[in-house]
Enzyme design. Structure first.
Site, PDB file in Angstrom:
ATOM      1  N   ARG A  32      32.009  77.085  55.534  1.00 32.01           N
ATOM      2  CA  ARG A  32      32.746  77.989  56.423  1.00 32.01           C
ATOM      3  C   ARG A  32      31.844  79.091  56.968  1.00 32.01           C
ATOM      4  O   ARG A  32      32.034  79.560  58.083  1.00 32.01           O
ATOM      5  CB  ARG A  32      33.921  78.616  55.669  1.00 32.01           C
ATOM      6  CG  ARG A  32      35.004  77.625  55.273  1.00 32.01           C
ATOM      7  CD  ARG A  32      36.164  78.345  54.611  1.00 32.01           C
ATOM      8  NE  ARG A  32      37.174  77.393  54.192  1.00 32.01           N
ATOM      9  CZ  ARG A  32      38.104  76.888  54.980  1.00 32.01           C
ATOM     10  NH1 ARG A  32      38.143  77.236  56.247  1.00 32.01           N
ATOM     11  NH2 ARG A  32      39.006  76.035  54.505  1.00 32.01           N
ATOM     12  N   ARG A  33      30.887  79.515  56.185  1.00 26.95           N
ATOM     13  CA  ARG A  33      30.066  80.663  56.563  1.00 26.95           C
ATOM     14  C   ARG A  33      28.776  80.179  57.208  1.00 26.95           C
ATOM     15  O   ARG A  33      28.006  79.409  56.614  1.00 26.95           O
ATOM     16  CB  ARG A  33      29.781  81.512  55.331  1.00 26.95           C
ATOM     17  CG  ARG A  33      31.056  82.110  54.753  1.00 26.95           C
ATOM     18  CD  ARG A  33      30.924  82.536  53.306  1.00 26.95           C
ATOM     19  NE  ARG A  33      29.979  83.630  53.132  1.00 26.95           N
ATOM     20  CZ  ARG A  33      29.807  84.249  51.965  1.00 26.95           C
ATOM     21  NH1 ARG A  33      30.502  83.873  50.900  1.00 26.95           N
ATOM     22  NH2 ARG A  33      28.937  85.229  51.863  1.00 26.95           N
ATOM     23  N   LYS A 191      43.274  71.732  31.130  1.00 25.42           N
ATOM     24  CA  LYS A 191      42.143  72.294  30.376  1.00 25.42           C
ATOM     25  C   LYS A 191      41.764  73.679  30.887  1.00 25.42           C
ATOM     26  O   LYS A 191      41.259  74.516  30.131  1.00 25.42           O
ATOM     27  CB  LYS A 191      40.948  71.334  30.405  1.00 25.42           C
ATOM     28  CG  LYS A 191      40.382  71.035  31.789  1.00 25.42           C
ATOM     29  CD  LYS A 191      39.262  71.947  32.232  1.00 25.42           C
ATOM     30  CE  LYS A 191      38.810  71.631  33.638  1.00 25.42           C
ATOM     31  NZ  LYS A 191      37.692  72.478  34.087  1.00 25.42           N
TER      32      LYS A 191
END
Length: 335
Positions: A32-33, A191
């Site tokens: 995204r960046r 978990k």
């Protein structure tokens, strides 16, 4: 050579992109960046999530998901579980009709109680036999350092799982195949909640007996839920069960254990979120897992107290007292 799209460029997504590139695939990573994509393409590092790891020169990155998905044979998705539906809705039109979609996510959707593979099939319309999950003791930083590790690739279509197995087999990453998608996903989701509980105990200064109790009884309640939902009980004795549980509960690299430690030392949920920085899936999924258990009449006491602590209903000290004051039962009750 397989064409692989990995969405997106967090620590686990970047690590699996590295694994699949090392395995000889043509891999494009969606970031995204722009600064992350640029760094991967120029200096072959992810400066935010894995700054000290040298990535394969052949691994490419882009900020355009359509470019990453173009002609992909495998679409590997690694984003926070609670954002999957929104992101996948936007990405679905660009996913090739013949692609296999692979989930790296370990959570349960909060409002629906769906596992991640179920969200994928519901949103995209892709049949279950073309949706796989990768689960196991997957501490990203160790695998990124190319230390030996193994995982399970689960798909209802065994041949599809074997195809994906070939696509991520490297000298340091050994994938096994399975068809029990339900069991693998439940093991991976629950978990995280048990690791929060172990972190709480660690932060409170409790000893190894208490932590061992939480791990073993946590595995028992995971198996109870899995049995009720049709999972193979043997799955929980494997890599995606006890293997993943042990790694997440024991390692300081575990986000969920670290988050729990912050709470055990007196931080608020907001403070622990800020201190942990990356997503601890158990925080978002614990209530959804508890709701799923209650709908199926399954008792999950550790999950229940963790959800109550996260929701601010009880204190950390109350959580320990509640678990230790429960009515004694046979060890294998409910299984």
């Amino acid at each position: 050579m397989n064409r692989v799209a990995v969405l997106s460029a967090g620590s686990w997504g970047t690590t699996m992109a590295m694994v699949m590139a090392d395995a000889g695939n043509d891999v494009t990573l969606h970031a995204r960046r722009p600064e992350i994509a640029d760094a991967i393409n120029t200096v072959h590092r992810n400066p935010v999530y894995l700054p000290d790891i040298a990535l394969p020169a052949a691994l490419r990155a882009t900020t355009d998901p359509r470019e990453a998905l173009d002609s992909a044979d495998h679409v590997v998705v690694s984003i926070p579980a609670q954002t999957l539906r929104t992101n996948l809705t936007a990405w679905a039109p660009s996913i090739p009709t013949t692609a296999m979609v692979v989930s790296l996510m370990k959570g349960i959707e909060t409002h629906s109680g769906l596992r991640m593979s179920e969200v994928i099939t519901e949103v995209t319309g892709i049949p279950a036999e073309r949706v796989a999950v990768i689960s196991g003791p997957n501490l990203a930083r160790e695998i990124a350092a190319r230390q030996p590790a193994a995982s399970v690739i689960a798909c209802t279509d065994e041949t599809a799982a074997e195809t994906l197995q070939d696509a991520c087999l490297t000298p340091y990453f050994r994938p096994y195949t399975a068809t029990d998608v339900t069991g693998c996903e439940l093991g991976g989701a629950v978990k995280n909640v048990i690791a929060l509980a172990v972190g709480l105990a660690t932060g409170m200064g409790l000893g190894d007996n208490a932590k061992s109790l939480l791990i073993t009884r946590g595995l028992a309640e995971t198996a109870r839920l899995g049995e009720r939902l049709g999972a193979d009980p043997l799955t929980f004795s494997g890599l995606s069960g006890v293997g993943d549980l042990h790694a997440t509960c024991a390692s300081p690299l575990s986000r969920n254990r670290t988050f729990g430690e912050h709470l055990g030392r007196g931080m608020t949920v907001a403070q622990a979120t800020s201190a942990t920085r990356q997503t601890a899936e158990g925080v978002k999924s614990c209530r959804a897992i508890l709701d799923l258990a209650r709908r199926n009449d399954v008792e999950m006491p550790i999950t229940e107290v963790v959800a109550a602590v996260i929701d601010g209903q009880i204190t950390v000290q109350d959580a320990a007292s509640q678990l230790m004051s429960r009515t004694p039962k046979p060890e294998r009750y409910g299984i």
